[in-house]
Structure formats: structure tokens, C-alpha cells
Design a protein around this motif. Structure first.
Motif, PDB file in Angstrom:
ATOM      1  N   VAL A 168       0.786  -1.317   0.162  1.00 55.12           N
ATOM      2  CA  VAL A 168       0.021  -0.027  -0.193  1.00 55.12           C
ATOM      3  C   VAL A 168       0.949   1.237   0.062  1.00 55.12           C
ATOM      4  O   VAL A 168       1.574   1.537   1.036  1.00 55.12           O
ATOM      5  N   ILE A 169       0.905   1.834  -1.367  1.00 55.67           N
ATOM      6  CA  ILE A 169       1.573   2.975  -1.164  1.00 55.67           C
ATOM      7  C   ILE A 169       0.726   4.514  -1.278  1.00 55.67           C
ATOM      8  O   ILE A 169       0.081   4.322  -2.315  1.00 55.67           O
ATOM      9  N   THR A 170       0.831   5.237  -0.415  1.00 57.46           N
ATOM     10  CA  THR A 170      -0.029   6.198  -0.277  1.00 57.46           C
ATOM     11  C   THR A 170       0.783   7.840  -0.302  1.00 57.46           C
ATOM     12  O   THR A 170       1.958   7.677  -0.100  1.00 57.46           O
ATOM     13  N   GLY A 171       0.003   8.667  -0.688  1.00 57.03           N
ATOM     14  CA  GLY A 171       0.646  10.126  -0.693  1.00 57.03           C
ATOM     15  C   GLY A 171       0.015  10.684   0.563  1.00 57.03           C
ATOM     16  O   GLY A 171      -1.204  11.081   0.828  1.00 57.03           O
ATOM     17  N   LYS A 172       0.966  11.603   1.211  1.00 58.16           N
ATOM     18  CA  LYS A 172       0.612  12.250   2.445  1.00 58.16           C
ATOM     19  C   LYS A 172      -0.285  13.392   2.079  1.00 58.16           C
ATOM     20  O   LYS A 172      -1.163  13.744   2.844  1.00 58.16           O
ATOM     21  N   GLN A 173      -0.201  14.054   1.119  1.00 58.58           N
ATOM     22  CA  GLN A 173      -1.171  15.104   0.595  1.00 58.58           C
ATOM     23  C   GLN A 173      -2.471  14.788  -0.145  1.00 58.58           C
ATOM     24  O   GLN A 173      -2.984  15.585  -1.177  1.00 58.58           O
ATOM     25  N   ASP A 174      -2.682  13.337  -0.387  1.00 60.20           N
ATOM     26  CA  ASP A 174      -3.645  12.833  -1.027  1.00 60.20           C
ATOM     27  C   ASP A 174      -4.987  13.311  -0.491  1.00 60.20           C
ATOM     28  O   ASP A 174      -5.306  13.237   0.639  1.00 60.20           O
ATOM     29  N   ASN A 175      -5.748  14.313  -1.220  1.00 61.69           N
ATOM     30  CA  ASN A 175      -6.910  14.799  -0.791  1.00 61.69           C
ATOM     31  C   ASN A 175      -8.129  14.192  -1.254  1.00 61.69           C
ATOM     32  O   ASN A 175      -9.205  14.723  -0.840  1.00 61.69           O
ATOM     33  N   CYS A 176      -7.867  13.039  -1.940  1.00 63.97           N
ATOM     34  CA  CYS A 176      -9.207  12.306  -2.309  1.00 63.97           C
ATOM     35  C   CYS A 176      -9.277  11.063  -1.614  1.00 63.97           C
ATOM     36  O   CYS A 176     -10.314  10.817  -1.138  1.00 63.97           O
TER      37      CYS A 176
ATOM     38  N   LEU B 154       1.774  -6.993   5.066  1.00 63.18           N
ATOM     39  CA  LEU B 154       1.567  -5.618   4.440  1.00 63.18           C
ATOM     40  C   LEU B 154       2.796  -4.715   4.388  1.00 63.18           C
ATOM     41  O   LEU B 154       3.129  -4.389   5.628  1.00 63.18           O
ATOM     42  N   THR B 155       3.133  -4.231   3.439  1.00 61.65           N
ATOM     43  CA  THR B 155       3.937  -3.019   3.390  1.00 61.65           C
ATOM     44  C   THR B 155       3.171  -1.705   3.154  1.00 61.65           C
ATOM     45  O   THR B 155       2.495  -1.728   2.185  1.00 61.65           O
ATOM     46  N   PHE B 156       3.669  -0.881   4.175  1.00 63.84           N
ATOM     47  CA  PHE B 156       2.702   0.496   4.094  1.00 63.84           C
ATOM     48  C   PHE B 156       3.874   1.542   3.823  1.00 63.84           C
ATOM     49  O   PHE B 156       4.619   1.770   4.748  1.00 63.84           O
ATOM     50  N   VAL B 157       3.467   2.527   2.797  1.00 61.46           N
ATOM     51  CA  VAL B 157       4.563   3.515   2.734  1.00 61.46           C
ATOM     52  C   VAL B 157       3.614   4.703   2.517  1.00 61.46           C
ATOM     53  O   VAL B 157       2.549   4.767   1.885  1.00 61.46           O
TER      54      VAL B 157
ATOM     55  N   LEU C 135       8.356  -5.630  -4.824  1.00 65.67           N
ATOM     56  CA  LEU C 135       8.413  -6.811  -5.878  1.00 65.67           C
ATOM     57  C   LEU C 135       9.410  -7.456  -5.902  1.00 65.67           C
ATOM     58  O   LEU C 135       9.344  -8.923  -5.837  1.00 65.67           O
ATOM     59  N   ASN C 136      10.502  -7.165  -5.535  1.00 66.65           N
ATOM     60  CA  ASN C 136      11.861  -7.779  -5.544  1.00 66.65           C
ATOM     61  C   ASN C 136      11.821  -8.725  -4.114  1.00 66.65           C
ATOM     62  O   ASN C 136      12.393  -9.818  -3.954  1.00 66.65           O
ATOM     63  N   ASN C 137      11.159  -8.427  -3.107  1.00 65.01           N
ATOM     64  CA  ASN C 137      10.821  -9.243  -2.015  1.00 65.01           C
ATOM     65  C   ASN C 137       9.654  -9.966  -1.995  1.00 65.01           C
ATOM     66  O   ASN C 137       9.263 -10.458  -0.629  1.00 65.01           O
ATOM     67  N   CYS C 138       8.820 -10.120  -2.670  1.00 63.11           N
ATOM     68  CA  CYS C 138       7.695 -10.860  -2.752  1.00 63.11           C
ATOM     69  C   CYS C 138       7.951 -12.289  -2.973  1.00 63.11           C
ATOM     70  O   CYS C 138       8.015 -12.876  -3.984  1.00 63.11           O
ATOM     71  N   ASN C 139       8.193 -13.119  -1.757  1.00 67.75           N
ATOM     72  CA  ASN C 139       8.520 -14.437  -1.784  1.00 67.75           C
ATOM     73  C   ASN C 139       8.051 -15.238  -0.450  1.00 67.75           C
ATOM     74  O   ASN C 139       7.574 -14.373   0.282  1.00 67.75           O
TER      75      ASN C 139
ATOM     76  N   LEU D   8      11.095   3.518  -6.126  1.00 67.26           N
ATOM     77  CA  LEU D   8      11.774   2.544  -5.328  1.00 67.26           C
ATOM     78  C   LEU D   8      11.204   1.770  -4.551  1.00 67.26           C
ATOM     79  O   LEU D   8      11.511   0.745  -4.446  1.00 67.26           O
ATOM     80  N   HIS D   9      10.138   2.265  -3.676  1.00 63.70           N
ATOM     81  CA  HIS D   9       9.481   1.275  -2.788  1.00 63.70           C
ATOM     82  C   HIS D   9       8.682   0.386  -3.809  1.00 63.70           C
ATOM     83  O   HIS D   9       8.744  -0.752  -3.153  1.00 63.70           O
ATOM     84  N   PHE D  10       8.054   0.456  -4.559  1.00 70.25           N
ATOM     85  CA  PHE D  10       7.359  -0.495  -5.451  1.00 70.25           C
ATOM     86  C   PHE D  10       8.163  -1.680  -5.908  1.00 70.25           C
ATOM     87  O   PHE D  10       7.972  -2.738  -5.784  1.00 70.25           O
ATOM     88  N   HIS D  11       9.365  -1.251  -6.502  1.00 68.00           N
ATOM     89  CA  HIS D  11      10.475  -2.474  -7.019  1.00 68.00           C
ATOM     90  C   HIS D  11      10.943  -3.145  -5.899  1.00 68.00           C
ATOM     91  O   HIS D  11      11.257  -4.179  -6.042  1.00 68.00           O
ATOM     92  N   ASP D  12      11.366  -2.448  -4.683  1.00 72.58           N
ATOM     93  CA  ASP D  12      11.688  -3.091  -3.544  1.00 72.58           C
ATOM     94  C   ASP D  12      10.717  -4.170  -3.144  1.00 72.58           C
ATOM     95  O   ASP D  12      11.121  -5.347  -2.751  1.00 72.58           O
TER      96      ASP D  12
END
Length: 95
Positions: free
Chosen positions: A39-47, A63-66, A91-95, A85-89
Motif C-alpha cells: 500500500v503506497i499512499t501520498g501524504k497530501q492525497d486529498n481524495c 503488508l508493506t505500508f508507505v 516486488l523484489n521481496n515478494c516471496n 523505489l518502494h514499489f520495486h523493492d
């Protein structure tokens, strides 16, 4: 702009006044899912925001939360280097 042209104005007014929720949201905390989730979120997401998604952390063991600063609802565009960076990291650790 195409999304704004096709928008459901009545839904938007109701959403702005009352917010929204899905009928299945409460049941998410009861699922037994032990596979990797990102779950990768934006701090300034107003939606959507990040606070509701944070509640899932204690119920989903893999769950990885960013939450990215300087990113809103389009965080994959607004802060592409950190998103990638976070998404590829993850993906590389999905095992």
C-alpha cells in the motif's frame, strides 16, 4: 479533463458532503491473507488519504505500508523516484 467531463455530479456532491465507504471495508480486518501486499499512499492525497489504509496494517501480516511526502493522489507521477523505489523493492521481496 476527460474524467471531469464524464463525472457523476450528484455522486460528487454526495461524496463531498457525506464521504464514502464500501460495504466490505469492515470485513477486511477479518480476512486471513498472508501474501505480500503493498500500500503506497501520498501524504497530501486529498481524495483518498492514507489514514484509512493504515488501519489495515495490524490485520495483514505481510503488508508493506508507505506514505510518501510531497505526493497526492497521483503519487506515481508526483514523486515517481520514491514510488518506483518502494514499489520495486516490494516486488523484489515478494516471496
Amino acid at each position: 479533463m476527460p474524467g471531469q467531463k464524464d463525472a457523476d455530479i450528484n455522486f460528487i456532491h454526495t461524496y463531498q458532503k457525506e464521504g464514502y465507504g464500501f460495504s466490505f471495508e469492515e470485513s477486511l480486518k477479518d480476512i486471513n491473507f498472508d501474501k505480500p501486499i503493498a500500500v503506497i499512499t501520498g501524504k497530501q492525497d486529498n481524495c483518498v488519504g492514507y489514514e484509512d489504509a493504515w488501519r489495515l496494517v495490524k490485520h495483514l501480516p505481510r503488508l508493506t505500508f508507505v506514505c510518501l511526502d510531497k505526493a497526492g493522489h497521483n503519487l506515481q507521477i508526483e514523486n515517481k523516484p520514491l514510488f518506483d523505489l518502494h514499489f520495486h523493492d516490494w516486488l523484489n521481496n515478494c516471496n
